[in-house]
Scaffold this motif. Structure first.
Motif, PDB file in Angstrom:
ATOM      1  N   TYR A   1       0.844  -1.199   0.000  1.00 48.78           N
ATOM      2  CA  TYR A   1       0.000   0.000   0.000  1.00 48.78           C
ATOM      3  C   TYR A   1       0.882   1.254   0.000  1.00 48.78           C
ATOM      4  CZ  TYR A   1      -3.600  -3.349   1.357  1.00 48.78           C
ATOM      5  OH  TYR A   1      -4.462  -4.417   1.383  1.00 48.78           O
ATOM      6  N   PRO A   2       1.577   1.503  -1.107  1.00 48.72           N
ATOM      7  CA  PRO A   2       2.538   2.618  -1.130  1.00 48.72           C
ATOM      8  C   PRO A   2       1.885   4.001  -1.096  1.00 48.72           C
ATOM      9  CG  PRO A   2       2.297   1.659  -3.319  1.00 48.72           C
ATOM     10  CD  PRO A   2       1.545   0.763  -2.382  1.00 48.72           C
ATOM     11  N   SER A   3       0.590   4.091  -1.407  1.00 51.09           N
ATOM     12  CA  SER A   3      -0.061   5.408  -1.395  1.00 51.09           C
ATOM     13  C   SER A   3      -0.424   5.857   0.012  1.00 51.09           C
ATOM     14  CB  SER A   3      -1.320   5.388  -2.262  1.00 51.09           C
ATOM     15  OG  SER A   3      -2.310   4.538  -1.706  1.00 51.09           O
ATOM     16  N   LEU A   4      -0.379   4.942   0.983  1.00 49.40           N
ATOM     17  CA  LEU A   4      -0.686   5.299   2.360  1.00 49.40           C
ATOM     18  C   LEU A   4       0.569   5.862   3.037  1.00 49.40           C
ATOM     19  CD1 LEU A   4      -2.883   2.251   3.447  1.00 49.40           C
ATOM     20  CD2 LEU A   4      -3.449   4.203   1.995  1.00 49.40           C
TER      21      LEU A   4
ATOM     22  N   ARG B   1      -7.440   8.253   9.254  1.00 54.12           N
ATOM     23  CA  ARG B   1      -6.849   6.967   9.638  1.00 54.12           C
ATOM     24  C   ARG B   1      -7.952   5.927   9.742  1.00 54.12           C
ATOM     25  NH1 ARG B   1      -2.971   7.016  14.436  1.00 54.12           N
ATOM     26  NH2 ARG B   1      -1.398   7.165  12.776  1.00 54.12           N
ATOM     27  N   PRO B   2      -7.828   4.809   9.037  1.00 54.32           N
ATOM     28  CA  PRO B   2      -8.837   3.746   9.124  1.00 54.32           C
ATOM     29  C   PRO B   2      -8.766   3.018  10.464  1.00 54.32           C
ATOM     30  CG  PRO B   2      -7.029   3.072   7.700  1.00 54.32           C
ATOM     31  CD  PRO B   2      -6.769   4.501   8.050  1.00 54.32           C
ATOM     32  N   PRO B   3      -9.883   2.847  11.157  1.00 56.14           N
ATOM     33  CA  PRO B   3      -9.878   2.060  12.389  1.00 56.14           C
ATOM     34  C   PRO B   3      -9.307   0.660  12.153  1.00 56.14           C
ATOM     35  CG  PRO B   3     -11.942   3.254  12.201  1.00 56.14           C
ATOM     36  CD  PRO B   3     -11.205   3.457  10.906  1.00 56.14           C
TER      37      PRO B   3
ATOM     38  N   TRP C   1       1.011   4.043  10.237  1.00 53.32           N
ATOM     39  CA  TRP C   1       2.007   4.212  11.297  1.00 53.32           C
ATOM     40  C   TRP C   1       3.162   3.276  11.042  1.00 53.32           C
ATOM     41  CZ3 TRP C   1      -2.856   2.014  12.096  1.00 53.32           C
ATOM     42  CH2 TRP C   1      -2.863   0.619  12.261  1.00 53.32           C
ATOM     43  N   ASN C   2       4.266   3.526  11.738  1.00 57.45           N
ATOM     44  CA  ASN C   2       5.324   2.526  11.711  1.00 57.45           C
ATOM     45  C   ASN C   2       5.623   1.956  13.096  1.00 57.45           C
ATOM     46  OD1 ASN C   2       6.518   4.933  12.508  1.00 57.45           O
ATOM     47  ND2 ASN C   2       8.412   4.600  11.378  1.00 57.45           N
ATOM     48  N   LEU C   3       4.963   2.514  14.149  1.00 62.34           N
ATOM     49  CA  LEU C   3       5.099   1.923  15.485  1.00 62.34           C
ATOM     50  C   LEU C   3       3.747   1.971  16.203  1.00 62.34           C
ATOM     51  CD1 LEU C   3       8.534   3.415  16.597  1.00 62.34           C
ATOM     52  CD2 LEU C   3       8.027   0.989  16.299  1.00 62.34           C
ATOM     53  N   LEU C   4       3.298   0.806  16.658  1.00 68.57           N
ATOM     54  CA  LEU C   4       2.015   0.657  17.341  1.00 68.57           C
ATOM     55  C   LEU C   4       2.268   0.261  18.793  1.00 68.57           C
ATOM     56  CD1 LEU C   4      -1.125   0.375  17.274  1.00 68.57           C
ATOM     57  CD2 LEU C   4      -0.768  -1.986  16.501  1.00 68.57           C
ATOM     58  N   SER C   5       1.706   1.000  19.743  1.00 66.48           N
ATOM     59  CA  SER C   5       2.030   0.795  21.155  1.00 66.48           C
ATOM     60  C   SER C   5       1.346  -0.424  21.774  1.00 66.48           C
ATOM     61  CB  SER C   5       1.628   2.029  21.955  1.00 66.48           C
ATOM     62  OG  SER C   5       0.212   2.183  21.968  1.00 66.48           O
TER      63      SER C   5
ATOM     64  N   LYS D   1     -11.476   5.299  -3.569  1.00 69.98           N
ATOM     65  CA  LYS D   1     -12.537   6.302  -3.452  1.00 69.98           C
ATOM     66  C   LYS D   1     -12.186   7.417  -2.473  1.00 69.98           C
ATOM     67  CE  LYS D   1     -16.077   2.974  -4.776  1.00 69.98           C
ATOM     68  NZ  LYS D   1     -17.140   2.049  -4.328  1.00 69.98           N
ATOM     69  N   LEU D   2     -11.099   7.236  -1.730  1.00 68.59           N
ATOM     70  CA  LEU D   2     -10.671   8.253  -0.769  1.00 68.59           C
ATOM     71  C   LEU D   2      -9.399   8.964  -1.234  1.00 68.59           C
ATOM     72  CD1 LEU D   2     -11.323   6.313   2.556  1.00 68.59           C
ATOM     73  CD2 LEU D   2     -12.487   8.398   1.824  1.00 68.59           C
ATOM     74  N   ARG D   3      -9.252   9.111  -2.529  1.00 75.38           N
ATOM     75  CA  ARG D   3      -8.061   9.777  -3.053  1.00 75.38           C
ATOM     76  C   ARG D   3      -7.952  11.229  -2.596  1.00 75.38           C
ATOM     77  NH1 ARG D   3      -8.193   7.404  -9.253  1.00 75.38           N
ATOM     78  NH2 ARG D   3      -7.214   5.382  -8.778  1.00 75.38           N
TER      79      ARG D   3
END
Length: 207
Positions: free
Chosen positions: A15-18, A121-123, A143-147, A134-136
């Protein structure tokens, strides 16, 4: 249970567009999902103020509707509010129409507060390719770190080690909801002090 604290190279390539991280020389980006929640968000704001940190709050529309005075405090203290759907929908489990409508409901609540930005941010981090397409008009922030602060079985020491591995441009995820509060009360002050001692700037995502 296996907990992945760091986003994988595979997901970033898939998913490179995120947005998984930002380019930065010395900034780290703290984000909080699922609020505002009076007891928790107020405490988070107090902690951020102590170190003059700014953060991005991905809010649920239903919570903004219930707690507008708290949302206004967040804004007045210089934080960024952004869209996290109205009712915390899992994009994998609902139709595109229902998902987009829920996002628009949150958008309306944000606009009542004078907030108008492209961040979403998608839940659960779960979103279909068709929904992304559709959300362009949105900038979809991952994120790259999730707590893992929401998990009562989480090893706090292990989570702290991973979060402290953040580098400039890292996007970190916490949650300002009641489920996460006990873990957050232990982790957040330690991390704020750690990052400040390391000379990082704690900024909003639009900075």
């Amino acid at each position: 249970m296996i907990r992945f604290y760091r986003s994988s190279f595979f997901h970033k390539r898939l998913y490179p567009s995120l947005v998984w991280e930002k380019e930065s020389n010395q900034s780290i980006y703290l984000t909080f999902d699922d609020g505002p929640t009076p007891q928790v968000t107020s405490w988070v704001l107090d902690q951020l103020k102590k170190v003059e940190a700014k953060a991005t709050f991905f809010c649920l529309g239903k919570n903004l509707n219930q707690h507008p005075s708290l949302a206004n405090r967040m804004l007045s203290e210089g934080h960024l509010l952004a869209n996290h759907t109205n009712g915390h929908l899992n994009g994998w489990l609902c139709s595109d129409t229902d998902y987009l409508n829920d996002i628009r409901r949150c958008e309306l609540e944000l606009k009542k507060l004078g907030v108008n930005n492209r961040l979403f941010r998608p839940p659960y981090g779960r979103i279909k390719r068709s929904q992304i397409k559709k959300l362009r008009y949105k900038e979809i922030i991952m994120w790259n770190l999730l707590s893992w602060d929401f998990d009562s079985r989480m090893n706090i020491s292990r989570s702290l080690r991973f979060m402290q591995s953040a580098t400039p441009g890292s996007i970190l995820v916490f949650h300002d909801d009641l489920k996460s509060f006990e873990n957050l009360k232990i982790m957040l002050p330690k991390l704020l002090q750690y990052f400040c001692n390391k000379g990082f700037f704690l900024e909003r995502l639009d900075s």
